[in-house]
Design a protein around this motif. Structure first.
Motif, mmCIF file in Angstrom:
data_model
loop_
_atom_site.group_PDB
_atom_site.id
_atom_site.type_symbol
_atom_site.label_atom_id
_atom_site.label_comp_id
_atom_site.label_asym_id
_atom_site.label_seq_id
_atom_site.Cartn_x
_atom_site.Cartn_y
_atom_site.Cartn_z
ATOM 1 N N SER A 119 0.836 -1.249 -0.159
ATOM 2 C CA SER A 119 -0.026 -0.145 0.298
ATOM 3 C C SER A 119 0.954 1.475 -0.108
ATOM 4 O O SER A 119 0.364 2.118 -0.805
ATOM 5 N N ALA A 122 2.385 1.612 -3.166
ATOM 6 C CA ALA A 122 1.408 2.340 -4.237
ATOM 7 C C ALA A 122 1.346 3.772 -4.089
ATOM 8 O O ALA A 122 1.235 4.565 -4.826
ATOM 9 N N ALA A 136 -2.398 -1.350 -9.636
ATOM 10 C CA ALA A 136 -2.156 -2.893 -10.072
ATOM 11 C C ALA A 136 -1.524 -3.468 -8.759
ATOM 12 O O ALA A 136 -1.747 -4.427 -8.494
ATOM 13 N N LEU A 137 -0.753 -2.655 -7.954
ATOM 14 C CA LEU A 137 -0.378 -2.864 -6.485
ATOM 15 C C LEU A 137 -1.398 -3.104 -5.455
ATOM 16 O O LEU A 137 -1.478 -4.253 -4.679
ATOM 17 N N CYS A 139 -4.772 -3.884 -5.890
ATOM 18 C CA CYS A 139 -5.722 -4.777 -6.309
ATOM 19 C C CYS A 139 -5.496 -5.586 -7.426
ATOM 20 O O CYS A 139 -6.276 -6.416 -7.858
ATOM 21 N N GLY A 140 -4.752 -5.105 -8.637
ATOM 22 C CA GLY A 140 -4.621 -5.770 -9.849
ATOM 23 C C GLY A 140 -5.169 -5.059 -10.741
ATOM 24 O O GLY A 140 -6.048 -3.834 -10.542
ATOM 25 N N GLY A 143 -8.909 -4.788 -11.120
ATOM 26 C CA GLY A 143 -9.595 -4.704 -9.707
ATOM 27 C C GLY A 143 -10.926 -3.772 -9.691
ATOM 28 O O GLY A 143 -10.672 -2.622 -10.228
ATOM 29 N N CYS A 149 -9.847 -9.031 -6.182
ATOM 30 C CA CYS A 149 -8.423 -8.368 -6.422
ATOM 31 C C CYS A 149 -7.500 -9.756 -6.572
ATOM 32 O O CYS A 149 -7.724 -10.773 -6.064
ATOM 33 N N THR A 152 -2.025 -11.606 -5.110
ATOM 34 C CA THR A 152 -0.861 -11.005 -4.475
ATOM 35 C C THR A 152 -0.971 -9.513 -4.178
ATOM 36 O O THR A 152 -0.236 -8.925 -4.040
ATOM 37 N N SER A 153 -2.128 -8.950 -4.120
ATOM 38 C CA SER A 153 -2.318 -7.488 -4.055
ATOM 39 C C SER A 153 -2.447 -7.216 -2.646
ATOM 40 O O SER A 153 -2.800 -8.164 -1.685
#
Length: 873
Positions: A119, A122, A136-137, A139-140, A143, A149, A152-153
């Motif tokens: 977070s 991001a 992307a970080l 939720c994707g 997302g 999501c 890996t998010s």
């Protein structure tokens, strides 16, 4: 009435705080060794605003910890270094450290801390305007609230580990990233979700941050509504159902009411944030809420509330801590001392100059004390601007030079101070140095333009304040070096160089306008010519006409084969006069029920084409390519009239937003086939009704008959999924779409109506075409035969001008307004047959189709709206 824009000034302070860490805190370590002292000393220095000293101490500790493999304290120091670099405006370095932090937590298998660090990583990306990477970080790439999501998010990891604090922080960060990308609906969803959880957790700091983000979101929506209202007013949409001007039910007043309602919602969030910040004795957050509220009070004409908020902020600003957000608060508050300061370069009134300078001096002192060069640059630059306003140009230049030096590593502010230098030099009558400064500013701007214009919708709001004036200022200065009527022979090297510079700057402005409108750099940069087009050298029998509309005059630059150029100034037609003339011409053409008054076309012809008539004859020109400015994009050149015939009866005509954005490729005519899609049934989209188009079925069938192996798709079968599937399976050089299309001042409201009462935005169309078309066989032509652009709406016209580029096609054939669909099949048939069988260029094929309509007695309202955009071959 012009709407005040405070977007740029709110960007500095509100973004700096809105991106502030939801969960991160500077940490100490647990080690019982001497390095603990280094870390603790660093924390002490940090809390005193001595960030460089803290960095030095933590680096010493880090070097020692890294000598011991798997030392758990290493990651704590890395986090501290990431946060302190973010604090001093060094987001790139912060990202480097956060990458190391996330790698370390992966190695340790600590998923909770990994999610939280993602977070914060991001947020660092968002502070650089890289919101797509942030999303992307968090939720994707895909997302949203309807799909899970990525595992890996940050959000997925927080949910997996029941980390409510991490989840609310990630969702709040995601909502903020969507807000900054201009996806306000999704931003509101995530932010409201985050707010609910923050209240359950009873976390005031999180609640304050999310409330402010929600306030900023609704404030942005209000800005859009006001801008749409201004466009509606320009179009003359001021009458209610009873015919009363500015009636409550008129489009312009309804949009203004929408803006006021959105402003009130935003104000509610800011007031809630202020109440919590006051209870928590958080001065910085109180100032943020007050500063964010001020523009809204000004827009709502609530002078009493504005005065109270302003005084509260002034009382608090001297108590703020030593950090970058304090610097930006002083700058924004200085700018908001008066509601009349409507743009970046507008001047302060004399009665508030001393107060503004006191605030800005505080900002400069704070920025220097914390050694934040970016904040120093903004504070010094604005300080210099106050002296520009008072006419003390020596002091203005001195401070602006200091701002430029501080901004060497921060080009998002550097170009502003180079532009300011040019304005000051111009005021000193130093034209040569002013031009050089403008050119330097544009050079800097060009190097960051993709990120600046496409990353942050708040900056996009301010294009006309902080980007467009630089280009137009340089164009005006260079055009001032030529006579009202100037023929530039190829042998006059200096004059040719000046004209080349003008055209290059105009072309760069066109690119910047499109990037600002679409907010998507991918589509633009994909088609920028690798080998630059020679703007001075059209092909044989072709002439380029570039128009430049300034506030007080209009210029037309015509380029002929052999690098021959002629420039004509019209000092009687500034922007306002041109707008009136163009809108009268457009309304006259669009009136289906009265005979077109050709004098309306003659008026524009008299200054746009007539001055070059002899040159066109001498050079044996048969094709005219227009690179238009402003509202000229919203009207067809084909119906201009020389007193004897329409312009299209003499010349093939095309338009392009930029020659360097015009693809040189064209399809193999031996292999032409089309994907023809259409909607003949009535539809309703976004509470707006669209009537049936009964002749669309025949139009689609006709296209299939003309091009063998073509595919027709009608009504409910016409969906975005079907379009994507067809293009993925087969390469179609032609995509023909016969449905209602709307071009609006906002790209989100620019769309095509598809089956099942759904819509396909131009951005979605671009994404489908680019992701599914064969790499070496792009769509050559996209035809949109039932589009509508509003009279007098520059931004809507810009959207249409960029349609070929944004839709990933070499060319577009589109209608400027909706017409009787009985006529469309005949025009399109003549065009397609002429292009297919007679080996005409696209421009020539359209010319012959329109001449055929004229000869059949079809009025201009029904044949003139068809325009060819992009590659005309």
């Amino acid at each position: 009435m012009a709407r005040r824009s405070f977007r740029w000034l709110s960007v500095l302070f509100t973004i700096a705080l809105a991106i502030s860490l939801f969960i991160g805190q500077i940490s100490t370590v647990n080690a019982k060794v001497s390095n603990e002292d280094l870390v603790q000393q660093g924390v002490t220095e940090y809390r005193q605003g001595k960030y460089r000293a803290a960095i030095a101490l933590w680096h010493r500790a880090l070097n020692s910890y890294q000598a011991t493999p798997d030392n758990p304290n290493t990651v704590v120091v890395l986090e501290n270094l990431a946060r302190v670099h973010q604090q001093i405006g060094q987001s790139e370095q912060a990202i480097t450290y956060w990458d190391r932090v996330t790698d370390r937590y992966r190695e340790l298998g600590n998923e909770e801390q990994l999610g939280r660090s993602l977070s914060e990583l991001a947020q660092a990306y968002s502070s650089l305007g890289q919101h797509r990477q942030a999303i992307a970080l968090l939720c994707g790439e895909q997302g949203n609230k309807q799909t899970e999501c990525f595992s890996t998010s940050a959000i997925a990891l927080a949910k997996k580990n029941a980390d409510s604090l991490g989840e609310v922080a990630a969702k709040g960060s995601l909502g903020e990233a969507y807000r900054l990308r201009g996806n306000y609906a999704r931003a509101v969803d995530y932010l409201k979700d985050s707010l609910t959880t923050a209240r359950i957790l009873d976390n005031p700091q999180l609640e304050i941050s999310v409330l402010n983000s929600l306030g900023n979101t609704y404030s942005s929506l209000a800005q859009i509504s006001y801008r749409q209202a201004d466009s509606a007013e320009t179009r003359g949409e001021i009458y209610g159902r009873t015919g009363l001007e500015y009636a409550p039910d008129s489009p312009v007043m309804q949009l203004r009411q929408d803006g006021k309602q959105q402003d009130r919602i935003a104000l509610g969030y800011f007031q809630d944030s202020l109440a919590i910040a006051t209870q928590q004795q958080n001065s910085l957050e109180r100032v943020r809420s007050l500063i964010s509220s001020l523009p809204i009070y000004y827009r709502l004409s609530d002078t009493t509330a504005a005065a109270n908020a302003k005084q509260q902020a002034l009382d608090l600003v001297s108590t703020l801590p030593l950090e970058a957000t304090t610097v930006y608060a002083t700058i924004d508050l200085a700018k908001l001392l008066q509601p009349e300061k409507v743009s970046f370069s507008s001047c302060y009134s004399a009665d508030i100059l001393s107060q503004a300078r006191a605030l800005l001096q505080q900002g400069v002192d704070t920025a220097r004390q914390i050694d934040n060069s970016r904040a120093t640059s903004f504070a010094l630059g604005e300080f210099g601007h106050t002296y520009e306003c008072s006419g003390d140009y020596q002091q203005a230049l001195k401070l602006t030079k200091q701002a430029r030096l501080a901004a060497e590593q921060h080009k998002d502010s550097l170009y502003l101070w180079e532009w300011q230098t040019g304005r000051i030099l111009l005021a000193q009558k130093n034209s040569d140095r002013a031009i050089a400064a403008y050119e330097t500013a544009i050079s800097t701007l060009e190097s960051i333009r993709d990120d600046l214009l496409t990353a942050n919708r708040d900056v996009q709001f301010d294009f006309r304040d902080t980007v467009e004036p630089i280009y137009r200022g340089l164009i005006a200065r260079r055009l001032g070096m030529v006579d009202n009527v100037s023929v530039v022979p190829p042998t006059e090297t200096r004059q040719v160089s000046n004209v080349s510079s003008i055209l290059t700057t105009v072309d760069s402005l066109r690119l910047a306008e499109l990037q600002n409108y679409f907010g998507n750099d991918c589509a633009i940069s994909d088609v920028v010519a690798t080998d630059k087009v020679d703007l001075l050298a059209p092909a044989p029998n072709t002439a380029y006409f570039s128009t430049i509309i300034l506030d007080d005059r209009t210029a037309v630059i015509a380029n002929f084969p052999g690098r021959k150029t002629k420039i004509v100034w019209d000092s009687d037609r500034g922007k306002a006069a041109i707008a009136e003339e163009i809108n009268q011409y457009r309304r006259g053409l669009e009136n289906f029920y009265t005979k077109f008054d050709v004098s309306l076309g003659q008026n524009i012809y008299s200054w746009l084409v007539q001055p070059f008539a002899e040159d066109l004859e001498r050079e044996q020109i048969t094709t005219l390519v227009f690179i238009q400015d402003g509202l000229l994009r919203s009207v067809p050149m084909s119906a201009l009239h020389d007193g004897e015939q329409f312009l299209v009866q003499k010349y093939a005509i095309a338009t392009t937003p930029s020659l360097n954005l015009t693809s040189p490729n064209t399809a193999n005519r031996q292999e032409l086939k089309a994907l023809a899609l259409g909607l003949s049934e009535p539809s309703q989209v976004d509470n707006k009704s669209f009537p049936p188009l009964p002749n669309v079925k025949a139009e689609i069938k006709q296209v299939q008959n003309i091009f063998a192996e073509s595919t027709g798709v009608l009504n409910n079968s016409f969906t975005r999924d079907r379009l994507a599937a067809e293009l993925a399976e087969t390469s179609y050089p032609i995509v023909h779409i016969a449905t209602h299309g709307q071009f609006s001042s906002e790209p989100e409201d620019t769309f095509l109506v598809t089956g099942n009462n759904e819509k396909l935005t131009i951005t979605e169309l671009d994404r489908i075409i680019r992701s599914t078309a064969t790499q070496n066989e792009p769509v050559d032509l996209i035809a949109l035969t039932a589009c509508q652009t509003a009279v007098g709406d520059e931004r809507a016209a810009l959207g249409l001008a960029g349609i070929a580029i944004q839709a990933g096609a070499n060319s577009a054939l589109a209608s400027l307004w909706s017409i009787n669909d009985e006529v469309t099949p005949a025009v399109m048939q003549d065009f397609y047959l002429g292009w297919r069988d007679r080996r005409l260029s696209k421009a020539q094929a359209l010319q012959q189709a329109q001449i055929a309509s004229i000869e059949r007695g079809v009025p201009p309202a029904l044949w003139s709206p068809f325009v060819l955009i992009g590659n005309w071959q």
